[in-house]
Motif scaffolding. Structure first.
Motif, short mmCIF file in Angstrom:
data_model
loop_
_atom_site.label_atom_id
_atom_site.label_comp_id
_atom_site.label_asym_id
_atom_site.label_seq_id
_atom_site.Cartn_x
_atom_site.Cartn_y
_atom_site.Cartn_z
N PRO A 1 11.97 5.29 3.28
CA PRO A 1 10.93 6.17 2.43
C PRO A 1 9.58 5.67 2.36
N ARG A 2 8.45 6.36 2.22
CA ARG A 2 7.23 6.05 1.92
C ARG A 2 7.12 5.48 0.55
N PRO A 3 6.55 4.16 0.36
CA PRO A 3 6.64 3.69 -1.15
C PRO A 3 5.69 4.51 -1.64
N VAL A 4 6.18 4.58 -3.14
CA VAL A 4 5.43 5.46 -4.11
C VAL A 4 4.95 4.42 -5.33
N LEU B 1 -8.07 -17.12 0.22
CA LEU B 1 -7.73 -15.94 -0.62
C LEU B 1 -6.41 -15.46 0.04
N LEU B 2 -5.58 -14.95 -1.17
CA LEU B 2 -4.31 -14.77 -0.83
C LEU B 2 -3.99 -13.18 -1.23
N ALA B 3 -3.70 -12.25 -0.14
CA ALA B 3 -3.62 -10.84 -0.39
C ALA B 3 -1.87 -10.81 -0.82
N LEU B 4 -1.67 -10.49 -2.04
CA LEU B 4 -0.16 -10.32 -2.34
C LEU B 4 -0.07 -8.94 -2.80
N GLY B 5 0.97 -8.42 -2.56
CA GLY B 5 1.48 -7.03 -2.93
C GLY B 5 2.88 -6.76 -2.85
N PHE B 6 3.17 -5.69 -3.71
CA PHE B 6 4.77 -5.22 -3.54
C PHE B 6 4.53 -3.96 -3.51
N GLU B 7 5.72 -3.37 -3.10
CA GLU B 7 5.80 -1.71 -2.97
C GLU B 7 7.12 -1.37 -2.85
N SER B 8 7.59 -0.27 -3.18
CA SER B 8 8.77 0.17 -3.40
C SER B 8 8.98 1.92 -3.36
N ALA B 9 9.83 2.46 -2.87
CA ALA B 9 10.20 4.05 -2.95
C ALA B 9 10.98 4.26 -3.97
N ASP B 10 11.62 3.12 -4.83
CA ASP B 10 12.68 3.30 -5.85
C ASP B 10 12.29 3.02 -7.08
N HIS B 11 11.56 2.02 -7.22
CA HIS B 11 11.23 1.44 -8.73
C HIS B 11 9.99 0.78 -8.98
#
Length: 293
Positions: A47-50, A102-112
């Motif tokens: 699923p696409r992250p929201v 430079l650090l590009a840091l990211g998190f993503e989730s479709a659930d939480h």
């Protein structure tokens, strides 16, 4: 997956995992077209992250940032984006002033929501000297825009007399500092001043990073192909001598064959040739790739 070759059809089962011998799917996926043509494949769709959260984190040095990235990769936080860019590349892409990595840091989730994961990741970065501030997304946007434009600019740069190329590898964490110095030094020595070599970590694993190098130098007008071969030979030799792989994701093809031949075990090469004879006895498919016709 389903594949078609000179010896007929190849069908494997759709399974979430299997311990039934060497994987037929893996053999095809790594064969670069010498065993058959893949015509159908089942892939995992997610699923696409929201929910998203991220930061631009800066470090005083590239290797200092690499230590932080190693800790992140081994933390089981599993960031969706963990891309470390050296100071020179950050400067050239408008993402920095050339004094910090430079650090590009990211998190993503479709659930939480993922804010707790980001908070813990930033704490790890802080332990390794990382800093960040509001508005860092502008730096990441600038780097991303330059990254997307570079393939379109490359040919124009060559026409303007600028030699440019990229190559990538992967190596274990304990080897990375010496690997980085050796590969960078070999390319700079092959091309001479004022050659510049930048590096970023495009993929990271608990066991090690995948460094991606970009090369810029004055082109030798009318002799660019020979200049490229000199650079490639120096880079390939340094990569293997320093414990890396000749390619992490670009593939072997024909350009990387000399170093792939050195990297793979001889017994595996014999097994691959036997598979080629069984599946493509006339040598019709992609001759010269991975093994000799």
């Amino acid at each position: 997956m389903r594949a078609v070759g000179p010896s007929g059809l190849w069908r494997s089962r759709r399974l979430p995992g299997s311990g039934a011998g060497p994987s037929p799917d893996r053999l095809l996926l790594g064969s670069e077209g010498i065993l058959g043509v893949i015509t159908e494949a089942w892939v995992r769709v997610r699923p696409r992250p929201v929910h998203r959260a991220g930061r631009a984190v800066r470090f005083a040095s590239f290797l200092g940032g690499a230590d932080a990235v190693r800790a992140l990769a081994q933390s089981e936080l599993e960031p969706a984006n963990c891309r470390l860019i050296d100071p020179l590349e950050a400067s050239r892409t408008g993402a920095g002033d050339g004094t910090q990595a430079l650090l590009a840091l990211g998190f993503e989730s479709a659930d939480h929501p993922v804010d707790p994961w980001l908070e813990r990741a930033l704490a790890i970065c802080r332990e390794h000297g990382g800093t960040w501030e509001d508005g860092g997304d502008r730096a990441l946007g600038s780097w991303r825009e330059a990254f997307l434009r570079m393939p379109y600019l490359r040919d124009m740069l060559v026409r303007l007399g600028v030699f440019t190329d990229t190559f990538e590898s992967a190596v274990t964490w304990e080897r990375f500092p010496a690997f980085h110095a050796s590969v960078t030094g070999a390319v700079e020595a092959a091309l001479g001043p004022p050659c510049r070599v930048t590096c970023r970590l495009t993929h990271v694993y608990p066991d090690g990073p995948a460094p991606y190098f970009t090369v810029l130098a004055p082109a030798r007008r009318g002799d660019e192909v020979a200049q490229w071969h000199e650079m490639k030979a120096a880079a390939g030799r340094a990569i293997l001598d320093s414990g890396g792989t000749i390619t992490h994701h670009h593939g072997v093809g024909r350009d990387h064959r000399p170093w792939y031949d050195d990297q793979r075990p001889d017994a595996f090469a014999a097994a691959l040739r036997a598979a080629k004879r069984a599946l493509d006895p006339a040598g019709l498919l992609n001759p010269g790739v991975l093994i000799d016709p």
